[in-house]
Motif scaffolding. Structure first.
Motif, PDB file in Angstrom:
ATOM      1  N   GLY A  52       0.802  -1.224   0.000  1.00 44.82           N
ATOM      2  CA  GLY A  52       0.000   0.000   0.000  1.00 44.82           C
ATOM      3  C   GLY A  52       0.837   1.278   0.000  1.00 44.82           C
ATOM      4  O   GLY A  52       1.965   1.299   0.484  1.00 44.82           O
ATOM      5  N   HIS A  53       0.253   2.323  -0.598  1.00 44.39           N
ATOM      6  CA  HIS A  53       0.875   3.665  -0.645  1.00 44.39           C
ATOM      7  C   HIS A  53       2.194   3.670  -1.424  1.00 44.39           C
ATOM      8  O   HIS A  53       2.409   2.780  -2.231  1.00 44.39           O
ATOM      9  CB  HIS A  53       1.020   4.234   0.775  1.00 44.39           C
ATOM     10  N   GLY A  54       3.059   4.659  -1.156  1.00 41.87           N
ATOM     11  CA  GLY A  54       4.330   4.787  -1.888  1.00 41.87           C
ATOM     12  C   GLY A  54       4.538   6.204  -2.380  1.00 41.87           C
ATOM     13  O   GLY A  54       3.571   6.986  -2.496  1.00 41.87           O
ATOM     14  N   PRO A  67       7.241   5.793   8.250  1.00 39.33           N
ATOM     15  CA  PRO A  67       6.114   5.855   7.305  1.00 39.33           C
ATOM     16  C   PRO A  67       5.590   4.459   6.966  1.00 39.33           C
ATOM     17  O   PRO A  67       6.367   3.516   6.784  1.00 39.33           O
ATOM     18  CB  PRO A  67       6.718   6.530   6.075  1.00 39.33           C
ATOM     19  N   GLU A  68       4.268   4.365   6.880  1.00 39.63           N
ATOM     20  CA  GLU A  68       3.615   3.090   6.562  1.00 39.63           C
ATOM     21  C   GLU A  68       4.134   2.482   5.264  1.00 39.63           C
ATOM     22  O   GLU A  68       4.360   1.276   5.170  1.00 39.63           O
ATOM     23  CB  GLU A  68       2.100   3.311   6.459  1.00 39.63           C
ATOM     24  N   LYS A  69       4.335   3.345   4.237  1.00 32.69           N
ATOM     25  CA  LYS A  69       4.696   2.836   2.901  1.00 32.69           C
ATOM     26  C   LYS A  69       5.939   1.941   2.936  1.00 32.69           C
ATOM     27  O   LYS A  69       6.022   0.942   2.221  1.00 32.69           O
ATOM     28  CB  LYS A  69       4.911   4.006   1.926  1.00 32.69           C
ATOM     29  N   ILE A 133      -1.116  -5.159   1.489  1.00 32.36           N
ATOM     30  CA  ILE A 133      -0.505  -5.006   2.821  1.00 32.36           C
ATOM     31  C   ILE A 133      -0.519  -3.537   3.252  1.00 32.36           C
ATOM     32  O   ILE A 133      -0.045  -2.660   2.519  1.00 32.36           O
ATOM     33  CB  ILE A 133       0.951  -5.548   2.810  1.00 32.36           C
ATOM     34  N   HIS A 134      -1.063  -3.306   4.444  1.00 32.12           N
ATOM     35  CA  HIS A 134      -1.145  -1.953   5.009  1.00 32.12           C
ATOM     36  C   HIS A 134      -0.842  -1.974   6.502  1.00 32.12           C
ATOM     37  O   HIS A 134      -0.725  -3.036   7.105  1.00 32.12           O
ATOM     38  CB  HIS A 134      -2.563  -1.386   4.815  1.00 32.12           C
ATOM     39  N   MET A 135      -0.717  -0.770   7.074  1.00 39.04           N
ATOM     40  CA  MET A 135      -0.574  -0.598   8.519  1.00 39.04           C
ATOM     41  C   MET A 135      -1.716   0.314   8.982  1.00 39.04           C
ATOM     42  O   MET A 135      -2.132   1.207   8.245  1.00 39.04           O
ATOM     43  CB  MET A 135       0.769   0.069   8.882  1.00 39.04           C
ATOM     44  N   ASN A 136      -2.157   0.085  10.196  1.00 39.97           N
ATOM     45  CA  ASN A 136      -3.299   0.820  10.741  1.00 39.97           C
ATOM     46  C   ASN A 136      -2.860   2.012  11.585  1.00 39.97           C
ATOM     47  O   ASN A 136      -1.696   2.107  11.958  1.00 39.97           O
ATOM     48  CB  ASN A 136      -4.116  -0.141  11.618  1.00 39.97           C
TER      49      ASN A 136
HETATM   50 ZN   LIG Z   1      -2.595   2.129   4.382  1.00 43.75          ZN
END
Ligand SMILES: [Zn+2]
Length: 247
Positions: A52-54, A67-69, A133-136
């Motif tokens: 996810g993201h980027g 950062p989550e990315k 895949i992500h982070m909360n």
């Molecule tokens: Zn996310």
């Protein structure tokens, strides 16, 4: 008496022949069955991994600035290794720090273009399974634990989500009582995907303790391995069941 002995010997001999014949034919049957199964290798789906993201979209941000990315990309890379080692074909929506929007997309439309392109990658593989895949993150520091969302378009999605949610609890997070959730229209990829699809929120970056774990390389490996074993077991069970029906 002699005739009786002769009859007895003849009966025993006949019985031995019948038993030997029966055993041989059963053996032959199993050999044939083995050969039949050996010639039909269950076909495994393509695994589409989506970090996810980027790029300019960092996603959620940890208390320490993580950062989550970056975490999404690290765990996705580990998952890709595990699935490839197990013989799967793996496709990744991104392997670099960038979004996937079309060149020239005006500001304000980049996220939409990025999500559309991620979905387009997944939809190239009608036999595929999409794993995002992500982070909360949540206000406050209390919330912790992995949570899996699933697409409602295919029944396998909920099965895969359950396997991940339960195994991660059993292997890594005994206090995690979170339940899997069906995706709403707010989760673009799961809402639009026509192949089995899940989105794994690996943990809460808003919790300093969980953020520290998620940024740790060995914890990332444990988590990625728990996700991989949960999914590969369910996917292979399904593939074997479908092969049984075919032979
Ligand atoms: Zn996310």
């Amino acid at each position: 008496m002699k005739a009786y002995r002769y009859l007895l010997r003849f009966s025993l001999l006949s019985l031995a022949v019948i038993l030997a014949f029966s055993a041989a034919s059963r053996l032959l049957f199993f050999f044939r069955l083995e050969a039949k199964h050996a010639s039909v290798i269950p076909s495994l789906p393509t695994i589409i991994l989506d970090a996810g993201h980027g790029g300019e979209d960092g996603g959620a941000c940890g208390a320490d600035g993580t950062p989550e990315k970056d975490l999404n990309l690290a765990i996705t890379g580990m998952l890709a290794d595990y699935f490839r080692m197990a013989g799967y074909t793996v496709v990744e929506t991104r392997t670099e720090d960038r979004l996937l929007y079309d060149e020239g997309t005006p500001k304000g439309h980049k996220k939409q273009s990025d999500l559309r392109n991620r979905l387009a990658v997944a939809e190239q593989y009608p036999d595929g399974v999409l794993i995002s895949i992500h982070m909360n993150s949540y206000p406050g520091v209390e919330c912790q634990g992995l949570q899996v969302w699933y697409s409602k378009s295919r029944p396998e999605s909920a099965l895969y989500a359950t396997a991940v949610q339960q195994n991660v609890k059993a292997l890594l997070q005994p206090n995690n009582n979170r339940k899997i959730k069906a995706a709403t229209s707010g989760i673009y990829l799961l809402n639009r995907a026509t192949i089995p699809a899940i989105l794994i929120e690996c943990g809460f970056l808003s919790s300093p303790a969980e953020c520290e774990r998620l940024a740790n390389d060995s914890y990332q490996r444990q988590l990625a391995f728990a996700i991989f074993t949960s999914l590969s077991q369910k996917i292979e069970e399904k593939a074997c069941a479908e092969t049984e029906v075919m032979v």
